[in-house]
Write a protein that holds these residues in place. Structure first.
Motif, mmCIF file in Angstrom:
data_model
loop_
_atom_site.group_PDB
_atom_site.id
_atom_site.type_symbol
_atom_site.label_atom_id
_atom_site.label_comp_id
_atom_site.label_asym_id
_atom_site.label_seq_id
_atom_site.Cartn_x
_atom_site.Cartn_y
_atom_site.Cartn_z
ATOM 1 N N ARG A 42 0.923 -1.318 0.205
ATOM 2 C CA ARG A 42 0.198 0.014 0.358
ATOM 3 C C ARG A 42 0.722 1.361 -0.005
ATOM 4 O O ARG A 42 0.065 2.047 0.168
ATOM 5 C CB ARG A 42 -1.165 0.060 1.186
ATOM 6 C CG ARG A 42 -1.929 1.517 1.539
ATOM 7 C CD ARG A 42 -2.573 0.963 -0.391
ATOM 8 N NE ARG A 42 -3.740 2.501 -0.363
ATOM 9 C CZ ARG A 42 -4.158 3.292 -1.137
ATOM 10 N NH1 ARG A 42 -4.008 2.489 -2.748
ATOM 11 N NH2 ARG A 42 -4.969 4.134 -0.989
ATOM 12 N N GLN A 92 2.479 1.356 -3.522
ATOM 13 C CA GLN A 92 0.806 2.312 -4.161
ATOM 14 C C GLN A 92 0.730 3.898 -3.970
ATOM 15 O O GLN A 92 0.852 4.793 -5.381
ATOM 16 C CB GLN A 92 -1.045 0.995 -3.708
ATOM 17 C CG GLN A 92 -0.986 0.350 -4.402
ATOM 18 C CD GLN A 92 -2.344 -0.540 -3.901
ATOM 19 O OE1 GLN A 92 -2.578 -0.222 -2.806
ATOM 20 N NE2 GLN A 92 -1.969 -1.304 -4.556
ATOM 21 N N LEU A 93 0.747 3.781 -2.968
ATOM 22 C CA LEU A 93 0.343 5.687 -2.460
ATOM 23 C C LEU A 93 1.490 6.505 -2.939
ATOM 24 O O LEU A 93 1.262 7.752 -3.711
ATOM 25 C CB LEU A 93 0.576 5.499 -0.774
ATOM 26 C CG LEU A 93 -1.338 5.523 -0.553
ATOM 27 C CD1 LEU A 93 -0.950 5.305 1.118
ATOM 28 C CD2 LEU A 93 -1.891 6.043 -0.907
ATOM 29 N N THR A 146 -4.971 0.410 10.890
ATOM 30 C CA THR A 146 -5.526 0.544 9.527
ATOM 31 C C THR A 146 -4.687 0.362 8.413
ATOM 32 O O THR A 146 -3.879 0.802 8.428
ATOM 33 C CB THR A 146 -6.836 0.675 9.054
ATOM 34 O OG1 THR A 146 -6.340 2.309 8.746
ATOM 35 C CG2 THR A 146 -8.021 1.281 9.853
ATOM 36 N N VAL A 147 -4.485 -0.545 7.382
ATOM 37 C CA VAL A 147 -3.508 -0.176 6.580
ATOM 38 C C VAL A 147 -3.070 0.866 5.955
ATOM 39 O O VAL A 147 -2.609 1.399 5.688
ATOM 40 C CB VAL A 147 -4.237 -0.890 5.153
ATOM 41 C CG1 VAL A 147 -3.312 -0.979 4.004
ATOM 42 C CG2 VAL A 147 -4.068 -2.981 5.809
ATOM 43 N N GLU A 148 -4.165 1.720 5.464
ATOM 44 C CA GLU A 148 -4.165 3.323 4.831
ATOM 45 C C GLU A 148 -3.801 3.915 6.366
ATOM 46 O O GLU A 148 -2.822 4.973 5.898
ATOM 47 C CB GLU A 148 -5.485 3.566 4.801
ATOM 48 C CG GLU A 148 -5.799 4.454 3.861
ATOM 49 C CD GLU A 148 -5.297 4.496 2.671
ATOM 50 O OE1 GLU A 148 -4.964 5.332 2.171
ATOM 51 O OE2 GLU A 148 -5.603 3.085 2.079
ATOM 52 N N GLU A 149 -4.151 4.127 8.065
ATOM 53 C CA GLU A 149 -3.623 4.483 8.214
ATOM 54 C C GLU A 149 -1.460 4.645 8.334
ATOM 55 O O GLU A 149 -1.247 4.944 9.241
ATOM 56 C CB GLU A 149 -3.895 4.320 9.855
ATOM 57 C CG GLU A 149 -5.190 5.178 10.060
ATOM 58 C CD GLU A 149 -5.919 4.808 10.779
ATOM 59 O OE1 GLU A 149 -7.121 5.640 11.354
ATOM 60 O OE2 GLU A 149 -5.835 3.479 12.285
ATOM 61 N N ALA A 180 0.741 2.735 5.804
ATOM 62 C CA ALA A 180 1.335 3.364 5.192
ATOM 63 C C ALA A 180 1.102 4.842 5.091
ATOM 64 O O ALA A 180 2.069 5.357 4.201
ATOM 65 C CB ALA A 180 -0.175 2.757 4.172
ATOM 66 N N SER A 181 0.573 5.895 5.126
ATOM 67 C CA SER A 181 0.302 7.100 5.346
ATOM 68 C C SER A 181 1.227 7.078 6.214
ATOM 69 O O SER A 181 1.986 8.265 5.907
ATOM 70 C CB SER A 181 -1.312 7.055 5.515
ATOM 71 O OG SER A 181 -2.300 7.515 4.192
ATOM 72 N N PRO A 186 2.545 11.716 -0.445
ATOM 73 C CA PRO A 186 1.950 10.311 -1.627
ATOM 74 C C PRO A 186 1.501 10.802 -3.170
ATOM 75 O O PRO A 186 1.829 11.481 -3.086
ATOM 76 C CB PRO A 186 0.723 10.529 -1.023
ATOM 77 C CG PRO A 186 0.873 10.511 0.599
ATOM 78 C CD PRO A 186 1.628 11.935 0.594
#
Length: 178
Positions: free
Chosen positions: A27, A30-31, A156-159, A161-162, A172
């Motif tokens: 992720r 990707q970002l 989360t995955v999003e948190e 990765a960010s 990103p």
């Protein structure tokens, strides 16, 4: 032998089996976009060399050589895997020492029961189960050569990765479009 770019970021992403290392690393990639590579320990061990269990004599030098090549090309790099301290700290310490850019470490701290639950949803669930995961389990297996930031299991995955992008100073979408 130092890697040549001071601009590159070397990121170690470690944790127990089923903690989400590969998902988070992919992720982040990707970002960010093109220009950030991911080296997965499992890819070398399981796919390239078809080793099971303890890494054989080629896994460690192959991963280290690939990492140096990626960094020398000017790409940022995430090296992810179990990368347990007793077997891998010398390799990771040498990579960090040779890297002229900034190096970061992140440890996914996920409780055992949660790693088993997560693992049950993956394609690898048929390859090994909770009993093997228990054998491999290492509670808080932290590096001594580098401070590793903790990524909590509630992230989360999003948190996650960010956060990794932000803490590593990567924006990103700033990688090159493919």
């Amino acid at each position: 032998m130092q890697t040549r770019s001071e601009e590159t970021r070397l990121i170690f992403l470690r944790g127990n089996a089923g903690s989400g290392k590969t998902t988070v690393a992919r992720r982040v990639q990707q970002l960010y976009g093109h220009g950030l590579a991911v080296i997965e320990q499992d890819m070398f061990r399981d796919i390239t060399l078809r080793e099971t269990g303890v890494p054989g004599p080629l896994t460690r030098p192959l991963l280290a050589t690939a990492a140096r090549q990626v960094l020398d090309s000017g790409h940022h790099l995430i090296v992810e895997g179990l990368l347990t301290t007793p077997r891998w700290e010398d390799v990771l310490a040498a990579l960090a020492a040779d890297h002229r850019g900034r190096t970061f470490g992140f440890y996914l701290a996920v409780p055992f029961d949660e790693t088993v639950r997560r693992h049950s949803t993956r394609h690898k669930a048929t390859m090994f189960g909770a009993a093997e995961m228990r054998e491999w389990w290492r509670e808080e297996d932290r590096l001594t050569c580098l401070v590793e930031e903790t990524v909590d299991h509630t992230s989360t995955v999003e948190e996650s990765a960010s956060r990794i992008l932000k803490e590593c100073g990567l924006t990103p979408g700033s990688g090159c479009a493919l």
